[in-house]
Design a protein around this motif. Structure first.
Motif, PDB file in Angstrom:
ATOM      1  N   TYR A  21       0.979  -1.037   0.042  1.00 48.51           N
ATOM      2  CA  TYR A  21       0.002   0.032   0.215  1.00 48.51           C
ATOM      3  C   TYR A  21       0.863   1.141  -0.030  1.00 48.51           C
ATOM      4  N   GLU A  22       1.788   1.418   0.901  1.00 49.68           N
ATOM      5  CA  GLU A  22       2.916   2.575   0.950  1.00 49.68           C
ATOM      6  C   GLU A  22       3.676   2.705  -0.441  1.00 49.68           C
ATOM      7  N   ARG A  23       4.037   1.487  -0.769  1.00 52.66           N
ATOM      8  CA  ARG A  23       4.735   1.571  -2.212  1.00 52.66           C
ATOM      9  C   ARG A  23       3.975   2.132  -3.319  1.00 52.66           C
ATOM     10  N   ILE A  24       2.707   1.712  -3.383  1.00 52.68           N
ATOM     11  CA  ILE A  24       1.520   2.185  -4.283  1.00 52.68           C
ATOM     12  C   ILE A  24       1.646   3.734  -4.083  1.00 52.68           C
ATOM     13  N   ARG A  25       1.589   4.224  -2.901  1.00 52.49           N
ATOM     14  CA  ARG A  25       1.183   5.578  -2.282  1.00 52.49           C
ATOM     15  C   ARG A  25       2.480   6.322  -3.000  1.00 52.49           C
ATOM     16  N   ALA A  26       3.757   5.835  -2.707  1.00 54.89           N
ATOM     17  CA  ALA A  26       5.059   6.526  -3.075  1.00 54.89           C
ATOM     18  C   ALA A  26       5.233   6.629  -4.380  1.00 54.89           C
ATOM     19  N   PHE A  27       4.896   5.544  -5.077  1.00 52.38           N
ATOM     20  CA  PHE A  27       4.922   5.309  -6.831  1.00 52.38           C
ATOM     21  C   PHE A  27       3.853   6.599  -7.121  1.00 52.38           C
ATOM     22  N   GLU A  28       2.937   6.551  -6.800  1.00 50.23           N
ATOM     23  CA  GLU A  28       1.972   7.594  -7.526  1.00 50.23           C
ATOM     24  C   GLU A  28       2.132   9.134  -7.024  1.00 50.23           C
ATOM     25  N   SER A  29       2.702   9.178  -5.620  1.00 49.10           N
ATOM     26  CA  SER A  29       3.284  10.658  -5.413  1.00 49.10           C
ATOM     27  C   SER A  29       4.511  11.168  -6.250  1.00 49.10           C
ATOM     28  N   GLU A  30       5.297  10.239  -6.547  1.00 47.67           N
ATOM     29  CA  GLU A  30       6.436  10.375  -7.324  1.00 47.67           C
ATOM     30  C   GLU A  30       6.048  10.934  -8.682  1.00 47.67           C
ATOM     31  N   TYR A  31       5.039   9.815  -9.370  1.00 51.34           N
ATOM     32  CA  TYR A  31       4.793  10.372 -10.572  1.00 51.34           C
ATOM     33  C   TYR A  31       4.051  11.681 -10.492  1.00 51.34           C
TER      34      TYR A  31
ATOM     35  N   SER B  64       5.216  15.515 -12.690  1.00 51.75           N
ATOM     36  CA  SER B  64       4.446  16.223 -13.598  1.00 51.75           C
ATOM     37  C   SER B  64       4.231  17.686 -13.129  1.00 51.75           C
ATOM     38  N   ILE B  65       4.793  18.110 -12.081  1.00 52.31           N
ATOM     39  CA  ILE B  65       4.652  19.597 -11.474  1.00 52.31           C
ATOM     40  C   ILE B  65       5.520  20.376 -12.498  1.00 52.31           C
ATOM     41  N   PRO B  66       4.925  21.611 -12.971  1.00 49.21           N
ATOM     42  CA  PRO B  66       5.699  22.437 -13.693  1.00 49.21           C
ATOM     43  C   PRO B  66       7.000  22.885 -13.091  1.00 49.21           C
ATOM     44  N   SER B  67       8.338  23.057 -13.721  1.00 50.89           N
ATOM     45  CA  SER B  67       9.489  23.189 -12.980  1.00 50.89           C
ATOM     46  C   SER B  67       9.476  24.916 -12.522  1.00 50.89           C
ATOM     47  N   ASP B  68       8.865  25.583 -13.227  1.00 54.79           N
ATOM     48  CA  ASP B  68       8.721  27.035 -13.118  1.00 54.79           C
ATOM     49  C   ASP B  68       7.608  27.413 -12.006  1.00 54.79           C
ATOM     50  N   GLY B  69       6.899  26.313 -11.517  1.00 51.73           N
ATOM     51  CA  GLY B  69       5.970  26.395 -10.464  1.00 51.73           C
ATOM     52  C   GLY B  69       4.473  27.030 -11.044  1.00 51.73           C
TER      53      GLY B  69
ATOM     54  N   MET C 289      -7.320   7.220  -2.513  1.00 50.98           N
ATOM     55  CA  MET C 289      -5.927   7.559  -2.196  1.00 50.98           C
ATOM     56  C   MET C 289      -5.261   8.485  -3.213  1.00 50.98           C
ATOM     57  N   ALA C 290      -5.531   7.994  -4.645  1.00 45.25           N
ATOM     58  CA  ALA C 290      -4.953   8.624  -5.957  1.00 45.25           C
ATOM     59  C   ALA C 290      -5.391  10.230  -6.032  1.00 45.25           C
ATOM     60  N   LEU C 291      -6.889  10.224  -5.690  1.00 42.04           N
ATOM     61  CA  LEU C 291      -7.343  11.644  -5.793  1.00 42.04           C
ATOM     62  C   LEU C 291      -6.704  12.708  -4.378  1.00 42.04           C
TER      63      LEU C 291
ATOM     64  N   GLU D 159      -3.339  17.189  -2.904  1.00 45.17           N
ATOM     65  CA  GLU D 159      -2.310  17.586  -2.023  1.00 45.17           C
ATOM     66  C   GLU D 159      -1.190  18.135  -2.746  1.00 45.17           C
ATOM     67  N   LEU D 160      -0.693  17.479  -3.787  1.00 43.75           N
ATOM     68  CA  LEU D 160       0.443  17.677  -4.542  1.00 43.75           C
ATOM     69  C   LEU D 160       0.166  18.755  -5.628  1.00 43.75           C
ATOM     70  N   ILE D 161      -0.966  18.806  -6.118  1.00 42.49           N
ATOM     71  CA  ILE D 161      -1.136  19.469  -7.448  1.00 42.49           C
ATOM     72  C   ILE D 161      -2.278  20.468  -7.282  1.00 42.49           C
ATOM     73  N   TYR D 162      -3.645  19.983  -6.760  1.00 39.08           N
ATOM     74  CA  TYR D 162      -4.450  20.847  -7.092  1.00 39.08           C
ATOM     75  C   TYR D 162      -4.281  21.915  -5.958  1.00 39.08           C
ATOM     76  N   LYS D 163      -4.030  21.691  -4.843  1.00 41.21           N
ATOM     77  CA  LYS D 163      -3.822  22.818  -3.828  1.00 41.21           C
ATOM     78  C   LYS D 163      -2.939  24.027  -4.246  1.00 41.21           C
ATOM     79  N   ASP D 164      -1.728  23.815  -5.112  1.00 41.18           N
ATOM     80  CA  ASP D 164      -0.946  24.444  -5.447  1.00 41.18           C
ATOM     81  C   ASP D 164      -1.506  25.086  -6.805  1.00 41.18           C
ATOM     82  N   PHE D 165      -2.000  24.551  -7.575  1.00 42.92           N
ATOM     83  CA  PHE D 165      -2.372  24.909  -9.020  1.00 42.92           C
ATOM     84  C   PHE D 165      -3.728  25.336  -9.449  1.00 42.92           C
TER      85      PHE D 165
END
Length: 196
Positions: A16-26, A30-35, A80-82, A87-93
């Protein structure tokens, strides 16, 4: 294979944690380098790829979901994916996404050729982020039912809290932009008619 991996070992939590870590890394890749988001098309393509990835992971680790996740009352893999996306994309973008979507709609109104499927995907993202904000969904069956109803767009608007996320993050701004567009359009039309 996944059935044997999950059921023949005591590494359920690690899977479960590896799946979470894999999706998080993915998602982090995909986050734009310039933010800052600069292309609605690229964002939607990334979203579509992520949903496909999530769907396949959920199917591949179906047994993990039915046993370990259900017993431990953890977030089902699609939720979990949502949550990770939120957390990683929507909040910031989400503000950049809103600007791009409104510009895209403005371009359509001004007669430019645009792909309206991108706007459909953006509204789906806003609806699904509402699911994350009310993530007290008790089990996988209810989660699947909710996601399928959102995909069909039939009963999604009967869910008050999901509506609130969509309304607060997108619809209010969309309606304001629409009002401004048609006020300007009517003023220009009246000016043209008076000049005739």
């Amino acid at each position: 294979i996944s059935y044997k991996m999950v059921n023949s070992s005591n590494f359920h939590e690690e899977f479960y944690e590896r799946i979470r870590a894999f999706e998080s890394e993915y998602l982090k890749k995909s986050i734009p380098s310039d933010g800052k988001l600069t292309s609605l098309k690229n964002f939607v393509i990334q979203w579509r790829c992520y949903t496909i990835l999530t769907r396949w992971i959920s199917k591949l680790f179906f047994h993990l979901e039915k046993s370990f996740i259900h017993m431990r009352e953890l977030s089902p893999l699609p939720l979990m994916a949502l949550e990770l996306f939120y957390e990683l994309i929507y909040k910031d973008f989400h503000k950049d996404l809103l600007e791009l979507a409104l510009q895209y709609i403005k371009n359509d109104r001004n007669g430019m050729d645009v792909e309206m499927d991108y706007i459909k995907d953006v509204t789906q993202i806003y609806l699904l982020m509402g699911v994350v904000q009310v993530a007290d969904i008790p089990n996988q069956t209810e989660m699947e039912s909710l996601l399928s109803s959102l995909k069909k767009h039939e009963s999604a608007f009967n869910i008050q809290s999901i509506d609130n996320a969509y309304i607060n993050d997108f619809e209010i701004h969309y309606l304001t932009a629409t009002r401004e567009y048609y006020q300007n359009w009517s003023a220009m039309t009246l000016f043209d008619l008076k000049g005739v």
